[in-house]
Design an enzyme around this catalytic site. Structure first.
Site, PDB file in Angstrom:
ATOM      1  N   LYS A   1     -17.302  -2.320   0.394  1.00 12.99           N
ATOM      2  CA  LYS A   1     -16.268  -1.702   1.220  1.00 12.99           C
ATOM      3  C   LYS A   1     -16.772  -0.567   2.113  1.00 12.99           C
ATOM      4  CE  LYS A   1     -12.131  -1.143  -0.539  1.00 12.99           C
ATOM      5  NZ  LYS A   1     -11.348  -2.087   0.301  1.00 12.99           N
TER       6      LYS A   1
ATOM      7  N   SER B   1       0.820  -1.208   0.000  1.00 12.49           N
ATOM      8  CA  SER B   1       0.000   0.000   0.000  1.00 12.49           C
ATOM      9  C   SER B   1       0.853   1.257   0.000  1.00 12.49           C
ATOM     10  CB  SER B   1      -0.900   0.004   1.241  1.00 12.49           C
ATOM     11  OG  SER B   1      -1.528   1.254   1.427  1.00 12.49           O
TER      12      SER B   1
ATOM     13  N   TYR C   1      -2.606  -0.038  10.017  1.00 11.63           N
ATOM     14  CA  TYR C   1      -2.769  -0.702   8.717  1.00 11.63           C
ATOM     15  C   TYR C   1      -1.519  -0.479   7.866  1.00 11.63           C
ATOM     16  CZ  TYR C   1      -3.900  -1.141   3.796  1.00 11.63           C
ATOM     17  OH  TYR C   1      -3.833  -1.463   2.453  1.00 11.63           O
TER      18      TYR C   1
END
Length: 321
Positions: free
Chosen positions: A179, A117, A141
């Site tokens: 999502k 990411s 995250y």
């Protein structure tokens, strides 16, 4: 057989769809349907079998018993909620699970692709190059992705089989309905405009004007093509940025949607106090290493990609069918 973890999710189902279009159905989907809305992503897809992520991991830990011969693993399943605060859960899901799959593949010479990411770059003040000097994750995250990237980097080459990590920037496109708050800004603004004709963006922050915070938005079809480049070139390994290399303000996204729908206006709302110090006001992939690998994927212009996705949302509610 190809294994796709997160195969009922956004990126994973797009991978399955591509392989189906190429005539490939020998696919094992691994996922977790606690969020049953993800079932909608599986409609129309063709695959050999489905396994829950816990059962699959148990079989991997038993040496792959009951899985079958594997040509490659696309590990795109993860907890992608950037607001998740349970660090133990995040590291167990995104780090420990990934390590087990990685070593299973290395021991058997199986190509291993995984999702990283752009969040690892934090506020981006040091740039967006795939090097430690640029990396400063702002939440757990991002840290989980950063930690696994570094684990991969410590492998002593040659590792014996392909290992590719792609640092996704801001991905949007079909199959992201489940999502919710983590869906792309394109999906969210589309639904705001359909509801009451207003696209709501953040007011100015971090020195940016109203709606002028910028991100590198990449259409999911283009991201899949980057994965496929490496799939077709198994001698290439590494951690690579996966964005377009061009940042656009959120205003551009809202305007493109309004232009396609023919109605709507933009409204600016106060920047949330809860996001101060945890928000990326600017991202832009440095594509030097990606291009040096030989990957020449051309990215769909933002307005054209948004128009195509908008049509999909209008015609099929954002699904393939």
């Amino acid at each position: 057989m190809i294994v796709i973890t997160g195969g009922a999710g956004f990126i994973g189902s797009n991978l399955v769809k591509h392989f189906n279009d190429a005539g490939v159905q020998d696919i094992l989907i691994v996922d977790h349907l606690k969020n049953s809305a993800k079932m909608e992503n599986l409609r129309g897809l063709k695959f050999l079998d489905y396994q829950d992520k816990t059962r699959f991991l148990s079989r991997i830990e038993q040496g792959g018993k009951g899985i079958g011969a594997t040509d490659g693993i696309f590990h795109v399943g993860a907890c992608s909620d950037t607001m998740e605060s349970d660090g133990s859960y995040m590291l167990e899901t995104n780090y420990e699970y990934s390590k087990i799959l990685l070593h299973h593949c290395l021991e058997r010479g199986i190509p291993f692709h995984y999702s990283s990411s752009a969040s690892v770059y934090g506020n981006g003040e040091k740039g967006f190059r795939e090097e430690p000097a640029c990396e400063h994750p702002l939440n757990v995250y991002a840290y989980s992705k950063f930690l696994f990237d570094n684990y991969v980097r410590r492998l002593k080459p040659p590792v014996g089989s392909q290992v590719v990590g792609l640092r996704y920037f801001n991905v949007f496109g079909p199959q992201e309905n489940h999502k919710g708050r983590m869906a792309s800004i394109v999906w969210q603004l589309y639904h705001q405009l359909k509801k009451d004709g207003v696209a709501r963006l953040f007011a100015g922050t971090d020195g940016y004007g109203d709606g002028e915070q910028q991100r590198d938005f990449i259409y999911v079809k283009d991201l899949i093509n980057v994965h496929l480049y490496f799939w077709q070139n198994p001698q290439k390994s590494g951690v690579f940025n996966c964005g377009t290399g061009a940042a656009h303000p959120f205003n551009d996204v809202a305007r493109a949607l309004i232009a396609r729908l023919g109605v709507g206006r933009i409204e600016y709302v106060p920047f949330p106090a809860s996001l101060i110090g945890k928000y990326q006001s600017f991202t832009e992939a440095d594509l030097t290493q990606l291009r040096a690998s030989g990957c020449d994927v051309r990215f769909t212009p933002l307005a054209a990609a948004i128009a195509e996705y908008c049509d999909c949302l209008e015609q099929t509610a954002g699904y393939f069918r």
